[in-house]
Every structure is written in structure tokens, then in C-alpha cells.
Design a protein around this motif. Structure first.
Motif, short mmCIF file in Angstrom:
data_model
loop_
_atom_site.label_atom_id
_atom_site.label_comp_id
_atom_site.label_asym_id
_atom_site.label_seq_id
_atom_site.Cartn_x
_atom_site.Cartn_y
_atom_site.Cartn_z
N SER A 251 -22.54 6.52 10.53
CA SER A 251 -20.99 6.83 10.46
C SER A 251 -20.46 7.84 9.50
CB SER A 251 -20.16 5.57 10.14
OG SER A 251 -20.56 5.11 8.85
N THR A 252 -21.41 8.20 8.46
CA THR A 252 -21.08 9.35 7.72
C THR A 252 -21.41 10.53 8.18
OG1 THR A 252 -23.41 8.91 6.42
CG2 THR A 252 -21.54 7.67 5.42
N LYS A 253 -22.15 10.57 9.34
CA LYS A 253 -22.35 11.71 9.79
C LYS A 253 -21.28 11.98 11.13
CE LYS A 253 -27.53 11.14 8.92
NZ LYS A 253 -28.86 10.91 9.46
N LEU A 254 -20.47 11.13 11.38
CA LEU A 254 -19.72 11.51 12.68
C LEU A 254 -18.82 12.81 12.33
CD1 LEU A 254 -18.59 10.59 15.09
CD2 LEU A 254 -17.01 9.22 13.99
N ARG A 255 -18.23 12.96 11.46
CA ARG A 255 -17.24 14.14 11.04
C ARG A 255 -17.97 15.45 11.37
NH1 ARG A 255 -12.72 14.76 8.79
NH2 ARG A 255 -12.38 12.60 8.01
N GLY A 256 -19.33 15.58 10.69
CA GLY A 256 -19.87 16.63 10.94
C GLY A 256 -20.33 17.02 12.34
N VAL A 257 -20.76 15.86 13.14
CA VAL A 257 -21.04 16.16 14.51
C VAL A 257 -19.92 16.41 15.35
CG1 VAL A 257 -21.94 14.97 16.29
CG2 VAL A 257 -23.02 14.43 14.43
N LEU A 258 -18.91 16.06 15.22
CA LEU A 258 -17.56 16.35 16.02
C LEU A 258 -16.95 17.68 15.73
CD1 LEU A 258 -15.52 12.99 15.77
CD2 LEU A 258 -17.48 13.62 17.39
N LYS A 259 -17.10 18.17 14.15
CA LYS A 259 -16.63 19.37 13.96
C LYS A 259 -17.65 20.56 14.66
CE LYS A 259 -15.54 20.52 9.88
NZ LYS A 259 -15.55 20.59 8.16
N GLU A 260 -19.14 20.29 14.56
CA GLU A 260 -19.85 21.03 15.56
C GLU A 260 -19.62 21.03 17.06
OE1 GLU A 260 -23.73 19.87 15.01
OE2 GLU A 260 -23.83 20.31 12.84
N LEU A 261 -19.21 19.88 17.49
CA LEU A 261 -18.69 19.99 19.32
C LEU A 261 -17.44 20.67 19.20
CD1 LEU A 261 -19.47 16.20 20.09
CD2 LEU A 261 -21.08 18.17 19.82
N LEU A 262 -16.51 20.70 18.29
CA LEU A 262 -15.24 21.24 18.52
C LEU A 262 -15.42 22.70 18.27
CD1 LEU A 262 -12.93 19.15 16.43
CD2 LEU A 262 -12.86 19.31 19.02
N ALA A 263 -16.45 23.24 17.53
CA ALA A 263 -16.80 24.47 17.39
C ALA A 263 -17.39 25.36 18.65
CB ALA A 263 -17.79 24.77 16.18
N VAL A 264 -18.37 24.40 19.11
CA VAL A 264 -18.86 24.85 20.45
C VAL A 264 -17.84 24.92 21.49
CG1 VAL A 264 -20.55 23.98 22.19
CG2 VAL A 264 -21.19 23.85 19.79
N GLN A 265 -16.83 24.14 21.76
CA GLN A 265 -15.97 24.16 22.64
C GLN A 265 -15.09 24.98 22.47
OE1 GLN A 265 -12.60 21.24 22.37
NE2 GLN A 265 -12.52 20.82 24.59
N LYS A 266 -14.57 25.63 21.15
CA LYS A 266 -13.78 26.79 20.84
C LYS A 266 -14.64 28.18 21.39
CE LYS A 266 -11.41 29.04 17.20
NZ LYS A 266 -11.07 29.34 15.85
N VAL A 267 -15.75 28.17 21.22
CA VAL A 267 -16.52 29.20 21.83
C VAL A 267 -16.50 29.49 23.22
CG1 VAL A 267 -18.81 30.40 21.86
CG2 VAL A 267 -18.06 29.60 19.70
N LEU A 268 -16.76 28.04 23.70
CA LEU A 268 -16.92 28.23 25.24
C LEU A 268 -15.55 28.43 26.05
CD1 LEU A 268 -18.63 27.09 27.66
CD2 LEU A 268 -17.62 24.78 27.30
#
Length: 281
Positions: free
Chosen positions: A258-275
Motif C-alpha cells: 500500500s505504501t507504493k500505491l501513490r507512486g504507481v497511480l501518479k505514474e499512470l496519471l502522467a502516462v494518461q496525460k501524455v496519451l
């Protein structure tokens, strides 16, 4: 293009990402509430729509000695408390027709487990509940054949259905993800990518592949595969999240801490923004 629909305030198939997350199985009432609150805290701060997931019964565990969950009555009581007190939609899987009516009173989304994705009577019963249906793609099923599972729901009068990719069997005790499947299935339904079950090593504890009674996993690849899936244009991401994966009663070897969730979701949002910035043909 996949049809869109609502789960509470979440629009599935709209182009905006949503998250399905929680522990694999309900381990205790206190743990389920705590995990729902932890995940909601992270997702709320990132404005990332969230559906809580946990199973009341894991009927397809490898070993008869493996923990299955608290059962239907107690499990639904816990899920109802999560829904009502944490104020999040709830998803849980259903393994038999007899459970559907009671589960549909509590869960906004009823999930067909991967091993049961061709069970017509179960799919039809879940569809007739008029709840949203998530059909997990079997490890043995081609992406184009998942159209038939979706059509079974549609034939029962339910168009609120999405499908989830969780990897395909690759020899014994291994899974691989064919990213083409995400685009193929999205032609007939919204698609979610299960980034945690996709790194599972089925029935291969420690990756030994010698008939172990529990599954192993490679959780270090969860962020990589999730990023790739978002880049491929999925509608949502499925993550089994646990505050102490080594002590999890089910699927701890492939769960995201669970401590890694925020970092993963921020990466996904960054990818979505680029897409989103790339002109679409």
C-alpha cells in the motif's frame, strides 16, 4: 467503441481512468475497513476514481488448506460496512448462481472469476441482477472470444459490462500479457487491466514451478505493466493492494504494498496525460 455507463459517480468507458483495488480476500472486518480507508485517502488526493475490491470467498484456491475467506453472510456484512462507512462502490466476485441475489444487494459490481468466464448460467444470473458486471478474461481464452461472454450479458438485457485482462497461460506456472488484447477487447466492451494477477506465477511458490500449493509472483513488474496498459488505452486498472503482502492470506506474492500505491497511480496519471496530448487518428 465500447459503451459507457455509470458506477455511482464513476463513468466507465469515458476515457478517464478508474481504479479497482483492495486485498484479494476479506481477512477481517478491521483489515477491510483499514485498507478501504488507506486506498481512498490516496485516490482522493489524486482525484482518481476508486472501487473497493475484496472477496468473501475464494473458491478457486490451489490447496484445500488455503484460506478462502469469511463466507457469504459475514463477507457481505463487511462489504456493506465498507460501502456505507467509507463511501466507496464495492466489487466482489461470485462463484455460484445461488449467491447472486444476496451479493447484488450489497455490491455495485459483480465479478465473474477468470476460471468461470465461460459459465453461461453464472454469467446470465449475474447479468439479470441488473448490477454492473466485470468478466475477468480466462487465462485460457483469446481476447476475441471474450466477445461471447459479453454477448451473454447483453442477451440477458444487461449492457453494463466490462472485461478485465489478467494475463494468459504461458506454459506451466507462468503468465504473459499480450497488450494487443486490450485494444481487441475494447472494440466490444470497456477494458480494465489487472496489473497484479498478471505478474502471478500460478501454483509456483518461490517461482519453483514444482507443484507448490501457493502461487508466487513478480510484483516488481506491476508498475511497468500498468504503465504499458494505460499507454495502450485501457479504461481502468485493477490492483490488489495490501499493507503487509508477506502476511496476506491470499495472493500476497503478487500484491502491491500500500505504501507504493501513490507512486504507481501518479505514474499512470502522467502516462494518461501524455496519451491525451497525442492527436488521435
Amino acid at each position: 467503441m465500447a459503451r459507457s455507463f455509470k458506477i455511482g459517480d464513476i463513468t466507465v468507458g469515458s476515457g478517464d481512468l478508474f481504479l479497482i483495488a483492495g486485498p484479494c480476500v476479506i481477512e477481517s472486518e478491521e483489515h477491510a475497513i483499514r485498507m478501504a480507508e488507506i486506498i481512498k485517502g490516496v485516490t482522493r488526493s489524486l482525484n482518481f476514481p476508486f472501487i473497493f475490491k475484496a472477496s468473501y470467498d475464494k473458491a478457486n484456491r490451489t490447496s484445500i488448506r488455503s484460506y478462502r475467506g469469511p463466507g457469504l453472510a459475514e463477507g457481505l456484512r463487511v462489504l456493506k460496512r465498507v460501502r456505507d462507512e467509507v463511501h466507496v462502490p464495492v466489487l466482489t466476485d461470485v462463484h455460484q448462481v445461488a449467491d447472486v441475489a444476496k451479493v447484488s444487494e450489497v455490491a455495485e459490481v459483480l465479478q465473474i472469476p477468470a476460471f468461470l468466464c465461460r459459465q453461461t448460467d453464472l454469467i446470465t444470473a449475474v447479468a439479470l441482477s441488473e448490477r454492473v458486471v466485470n468478466i475477468k478474461k480466462g487465462q485460457f481464452v483469446s481476447p476475441w472470444d471474450m466477445r461471447h461472454a459479453v454477448e451473454k450479458c447483453n442477451a440477458a438485457g444487461n449492457n453494463k459490462v466490462f472485461v478485465t485482462e489478467r494475463g494468459s497461460s504461458f506454459g506451466y506456472n507462468n503468465l504473459v500479457v499480450d497488450m494487443r488484447s486490450l485494444a481487441i477487447m475494447r472494440k466490444f466492451a470497456p477494458v480494465v487491466f489487472d496489473a497484479t494477477h498478471s505478474v502471478q506465477l500460478p501454483s509456483a511458490a518461490e517461482g519453483d514451478g514444482r507443484g507448490a500449493a501457493v502461487s508466487g509472483g513478480q510484483p516488481e513488474f506491476i508498475p511497468l505493466l500498468a504503465r504499458a496498459a494505460v499507454a495502450a488505452g485501457v479504461d481502468g486498472v485493477f490492483l490488489e493492494v495490501h499493507d503487509n503482502p508477506k502476511q496476506a492470506k491470499s495472493d500476497g506474492a503478487n500484491a502491491l504494498e500500500s505504501t507504493k500505491l501513490r507512486g504507481v497511480l501518479k505514474e499512470l496519471l502522467a502516462v494518461q496525460k501524455v496519451l491525451a496530448s497525442i492527436p488521435q487518428p
